[in-house]
Design an enzyme around this catalytic site. Structure first.
Site, PDB file in Angstrom:
ATOM      1  N   CYS A 168      -2.534  -2.930   6.686  1.00  0.00           N
ATOM      2  CA  CYS A 168      -1.123  -3.227   7.116  1.00  0.00           C
ATOM      3  C   CYS A 168      -0.453  -2.924   8.224  1.00  0.00           C
ATOM      4  O   CYS A 168       0.621  -3.661   7.863  1.00  0.00           O
ATOM      5  CB  CYS A 168      -0.093  -3.799   5.523  1.00  0.00           C
ATOM      6  N   SER A 225       2.186   1.641  -5.330  1.00  0.00           N
ATOM      7  CA  SER A 225       1.173   0.560  -6.624  1.00  0.00           C
ATOM      8  C   SER A 225      -0.147   2.121  -6.775  1.00  0.00           C
ATOM      9  O   SER A 225       0.580   2.007  -8.618  1.00  0.00           O
ATOM     10  CB  SER A 225       0.038  -0.203  -6.340  1.00  0.00           C
ATOM     11  N   CYS A 260      -2.814   4.776   1.323  1.00  0.00           N
ATOM     12  CA  CYS A 260      -2.682   4.819   3.218  1.00  0.00           C
ATOM     13  C   CYS A 260      -3.853   6.358   3.699  1.00  0.00           C
ATOM     14  O   CYS A 260      -3.879   6.544   2.945  1.00  0.00           O
ATOM     15  CB  CYS A 260      -1.759   4.965   4.247  1.00  0.00           C
ATOM     16  N   GLU A 282       1.479  -0.276   8.946  1.00  0.00           N
ATOM     17  CA  GLU A 282       2.380   0.485   9.149  1.00  0.00           C
ATOM     18  C   GLU A 282       2.611   2.458   9.174  1.00  0.00           C
ATOM     19  O   GLU A 282       3.600   2.750   9.382  1.00  0.00           O
ATOM     20  CB  GLU A 282       3.605   0.087   7.865  1.00  0.00           C
ATOM     21  N   ASN A 303      -3.722   2.113   8.810  1.00  0.00           N
ATOM     22  CA  ASN A 303      -4.104   1.849   7.571  1.00  0.00           C
ATOM     23  C   ASN A 303      -3.730   0.037   6.779  1.00  0.00           C
ATOM     24  O   ASN A 303      -3.749  -0.378   8.322  1.00  0.00           O
ATOM     25  CB  ASN A 303      -2.784   2.326   6.074  1.00  0.00           C
TER      26      ASN A 303
END
Ligand code: ADP
Length: 584
Positions: free
Chosen positions: A284, A85, A101, A286, A282
């Site tokens: 979330c 994004s 991130c 991943e 980060n």
């Protein structure tokens, strides 16, 4: 920033109404009056030209910026690949911060703690998410030398980060997201494990406990393990490992928080241990990163590579070409991005990490008529990701020949083992693709569909109704489509219990809740096998799942080499983001 003139024959991007809503709300550049100054076509051209312009820095580039801009435009608007994004929002625009991130260090002093709060605010403003390890902070009630008082400990400082995040509405784009991590051997670990048990507590944080292999072995043997003061590594207490593990399981069962990360496994895959130890991921989960490191992600939409003419239904050649172009795109993003801190710029430019991943995997399975919970799906997952990882590495080698290896290459594990040279310290990551998948009109990341037809709450209470197009087409093809069927599906989300439908279809068109939890985990592990960084995945559990089920999932994740796990038991929290008529 220069934008090349828009060619007259530039095709309109084929985006659906949901994507229009999302783009208009958050992604289109706006004028002082708040009205958009661009449309979808000019957005994608802005991004394509800003990223392609970086090509001019490299003498040996086989592309002109004009030709590459056109290729990037087609890549994105064909919905074959989308960058994360912040790149869509900020490339070729004043902010210019393009990474999603970040990880920031939190040192054990007032200066360092409040520096981190400030740095996080700057990152949130630009649309990035931040991860922190709080493990270096002295435990609660420790002496504070300079004042003679007592320290308040990691959890109380996390509340300051949480409040700051709440106040920084991200430049009108998105509200900040944080990951907070504490090592299992920190003396305040019990307070941390329970810190989100009250509703609305630390809402802007995902939290994860960093589990060590030593701890896992102590759980297995039923032994105690040491609690260590982070300042001098002195042992200051001990706890029964199995009891703490049970508490972790219970809290995850109650609310989904905290998750767990296997920190030793993560550090075994650290490509540049000479630059530091990885303490956090980060928001979330991943993307494990070094302190002050950032990474930009991008995702390939697999559903576009379904080819009914191909022997196994997949256009592998098209996929391979897309990987190569996407890696060039993501490497250019590093050069085009302006980071909010010099330390970050330095770290990012040294390692040049990128994270290419996928979305639309569940859609691809629908199109291929392969059930998500099958060994065939696991083999496909491995084959897809092995191809992407292999091609991404080869693309990174090509770039290294053109542009030179990443500056920290010589001291990296690749340099030491003579495995490169690569342009990027990592190339693959599987992101959640929360909004990207809406823009691309595909299923998110590697997740199964949450429901075949559902209403989605997006941003500020807006509601979108969607039915999966592949499901609708299959029902029409089978002569089973009717309005009343669709109403029932929207209510239930799933067709598992609609007995009048043929069994083959019920097996293929499964949703997250129809799938046994262990298959979620096996799928995560299949993708992790061929992913440099980590894999964003939620292991969905039915409401009736037991704590024992969660314990099993955790052990299996450990044994299968996952880097972390997040479980979510249906209905355990109010206000789920996605909801079916009955479920939410
Ligand atoms: P997107 O689809 O918008 O590109 P993802 O859902 O794939 O984003 O999330 C990827 C990463 O982007 C997250 O792990 C996190 O680092 C960052 N991120 C996601 N949502 C937010 C948010 N609201 N605020 C800040 N960062 C975010």
């Amino acid at each position: 920033m220069t934008t090349l003139p828009m060619p007259a024959d530039l095709p309109e991007p084929a985006i659906n109404p949901n994507a229009q809503v999302v783009l208009a709300k958050r992604y289109l550049q706006k004028g002082p009056d708040g009205e958009p100054t661009e449309d979808a076509r000019s957005l994608f051209w802005r991004v394509a030209t800003a990223i392609a312009a970086m090509e001019a820095h490299y003498d040996k580039s086989p592309f002109t910026p004009e030709a590459l801009a056109r290729a990037f435009y087609d890549l994105m608007t064909g919905m074959r690949f989308l960058p994360n994004s912040p790149t869509l929002m900020n490339a070729g625009a004043p902010l210019g911060q393009l990474a999603a991130c970040f990880v920031l260090p939190v040192g054990d002093s007032m200066e360092e703690i409040f520096d981190a709060v400030k740095f996080a605010a700057l990152i949130h403003k630009s649309g990035g998410g931040t991860g922190f390890s709080f493990s270096r902070l002295r435990p609660k009630k420790s002496r504070v030398g300079s004042t003679g008082g007592v320290a308040s400990g990691p959890v109380s400082f996390m509340r300051i980060f949480n409040t700051a995040t709440e106040q920084v509405k991200q430049g009108g784009t998105r509200r900040g997201a944080n990951m907070g991590i504490l090592r299992i051997d920190h003396p305040d670990i019990l307070e941390f494990i329970t810190c989100k048990e009250r509703e609305n507590e630390l809402q802007n944080f995902n939290i994860s406990v960093a589990l060590t292999e030593r701890f896992m072995q102590a759980v297995e043997k039923g032994e105690d393990y040491d609690l260590v003061d982070p300042r001098d590594k002195r042992v200051v207490g001990s706890q029964n490992a199995a009891e703490v593990f049970s508490l972790l399981v219970r809290k995850a069962w109650e609310s989904g928080d905290p998750g767990i990360v296997f920190i030793d496994r993560i550090n075994r895959d650290n490509p540049t241990p000479a630059l530091g130890e990885i303490e956090s991921t980060n928001p979330c989960g991943e993307q494990p990163l070094l302190p002050y490191e950032a990474c930009n992600l991008g995702s390939i939409n697999l559903s576009v590579f379904f080819d009914p003419e191909a022997e196994d239904g997949i256009d592998w050649k098209g996929l391979t070409e897309t990987v190569h172009l996407a890696v060039r795109f993501l490497d250019n993003v590093i050069d085009a991005s302006r980071y909010p801190l010099d330390q970050i710029t330095e770290m990012v430019r040294a390692n040049r990490k990128i994270g290419l991943g996928i979305m639309g995997f569940a859609d691809l399975l629908y199109l291929l008529r392969i059930p998500y919970d099958s060994t065939e799906a696991l083999s496909l997952a491995e084959k897809v990701m092995e191809t992407i990882q292999g091609e991404a590495r080869s693309a990174s080698k090509t770039l290294a020949a053109e542009r030179g290896p990443f500056p920290a290459y010589a001291e990296s594990v690749f340099g030491k083992r003579n495995l490169g040279p690569y342009r990027n310290a990592t190339t693959t990551t599987i992101a959640p693709t929360g909004t990207l998948s809406i823009i691309a009109g595909c299923s998110s990341g590697i997740e199964p569909l949450f429901a075949l037809a559902f209403s989605r709450h997006v941003m500020d209470g807006e509601k979108l109704v969607e039915a999966n197009p592949h499901f609708v087409a299959a029902m029409q093809e089978a002569g089973a489509y009717s309005e009343s069927l669709m109403e029932e599906v929207t209510r239930k989300g799933s067709i598992a219990h609609i007995g009048m439908l043929p069994e083959e279809l019920r097996d293929v068109f499964v949703t997250a809740m129809d799938i046994e939890p262990v298959w979620h985990l096996k799928m995560q592990a299949a993708f992790q096998k061929y992913t440099d960084n980590a894999v964003s995945k939620t292991v969905n559990l039915p409401n009736k799942a037991t704590k024992e089920d969660i314990r099993e999932i955790y052990w299996l994740a450990y044994e299968l080499g996952c880097k972390g796990v997040t479980v979510y038991r249906d209905g355990c929290k109010a206000g789920q983001v996605l909801c079916t008529g009955e479920g939410g």
